[in-house]
Scaffold this active site. Structure first.
Site, PDB file in Angstrom:
ATOM      1  N   ASP A 158      -0.658   5.020   0.786  1.00 37.12           N
ATOM      2  CA  ASP A 158      -0.982   6.015   1.891  1.00 37.12           C
ATOM      3  C   ASP A 158      -0.999   5.469   3.180  1.00 37.12           C
ATOM      4  OD1 ASP A 158      -1.672   7.762  -0.153  1.00 37.12           O
ATOM      5  OD2 ASP A 158      -3.723   7.052  -0.106  1.00 37.12           O
ATOM      6  N   ASP A 213       0.869  -1.169   0.085  1.00 36.03           N
ATOM      7  CA  ASP A 213       0.084   0.023   0.093  1.00 36.03           C
ATOM      8  C   ASP A 213       0.771   1.144  -0.002  1.00 36.03           C
ATOM      9  OD1 ASP A 213      -2.359   1.452  -0.015  1.00 36.03           O
ATOM     10  OD2 ASP A 213      -2.187   1.524   2.293  1.00 36.03           O
TER      11      ASP A 213
END
Length: 263
Positions: free
Chosen positions: A15, A13
């Site tokens: 963020d 991922d």
């Protein structure tokens, strides 16, 4: 414990893992350097549908992280791929930013605000009462409802921002229709990521900051999972879920340090 040196690929991922807003997180530089140094296959998988891969590359470059475009895959690209497979040449009414619109155009999908086959919801500044009302009535008239991802919120520098699942909820409530979400934890997106890397699930690690998207998507695809505490999740919130990550680390920099110590 995961033997990171024996793993071939990493799906991560962005963020809350590499950055918050426009601030790079501790250990991100060391982690990316380690991926390059060890010749690992890697893909940054983000549920944020607003950015194109080129914009993501530029965003990371501004923070001192050098990653080329082929290492990014977004929920916008997953949504466009899903529609291209399900209904090639379809038309849509889309609420979102350049990342979503460009992905749809590149997949041969046209825009239509009169009688579209689908209403597509992503994150973006074009979200307003007017666009929400139009989307609601198009769904009432028969358009199918698609959300780019099922994230309720996302981390920003001074808190959280409503994400796609929260933005599509008013349409669901007003119409009684349920959206289909294409991003994580949808296994379609994860399988595409593994195919891009050329990895089997047992050879790969999913790294993220969310239990409800990152960890569950990796776990259900048979991957080892690493939850980092640099984003949304805390050690306290882990206990509210019925499943567990393989490892919990403070940040992605710990992966590089652990890998070096495992040699």
């Amino acid at each position: 414990m995961i033997d990171f040196n024996r793993k071939k690929g990493f799906i991560c991922d962005m963020d809350g893992v590499l950055y918050h807003g426009n601030r790079v997180l501790p250990g991100a530089v060391e982690f990316i350097d380690w991926l390059h140094r060890e010749n690992k296959e890697y893909l940054f998988l983000t549920n944020n549908s607003g950015y194109t891969p080129k914009e993501l590359r530029q965003k990371l470059a501004r923070m001192g992280l050098e990653v080329s475009e082929e290492h990014f895959y977004t929920s916008a690209l997953a949504t466009a791929a899903f529609l291209k497979e399900q209904a090639p040449g379809c038309s849509v009414y889309a609420i979102g930013e350049a990342g979503l619109l460009n992905a749809l155009y590149d997949a041969g999908i046209t825009m239509n605000d009169v009688n579209p086959d689908y209403v597509i919801m992503g994150e973006g500044k074009s979200y307003s009462l007017d666009t929400l009302t139009r989307a609601t009535n198009l769904v009432r008239k028969g358009a199918k409802l698609i959300g780019a991802n099922s994230d309720i919120s996302g981390p920003i520098e001074d808190g959280i921002a409503p994400a796609c699942r929260a933005l599509v909820a008013p349409i669901e409530l007003a119409t009684g229709k349920q959206a289909y979400f294409c991003g994580k934890p949808n296994p379609l997106m994860m399988r595409t990521g593994l195919n891009i890397l050329g990895c089997h699930s047992g050879e790969a690690v999913m790294v993220g900051d969310r239990m409800d998207t990152d960890v569950i998507s990796g776990m259900e695809c048979g991957m080892s999972t690493v939850l980092v505490l640099s984003g949304v999740s805390t050690r306290e919130t882990i206990g509210t879920f019925a499943y567990r990550p393989t490892m919990v680390l403070d940040g992605v920099g710990d992966i590089a340090r652990l890998a070096d110590s495992q040699k």
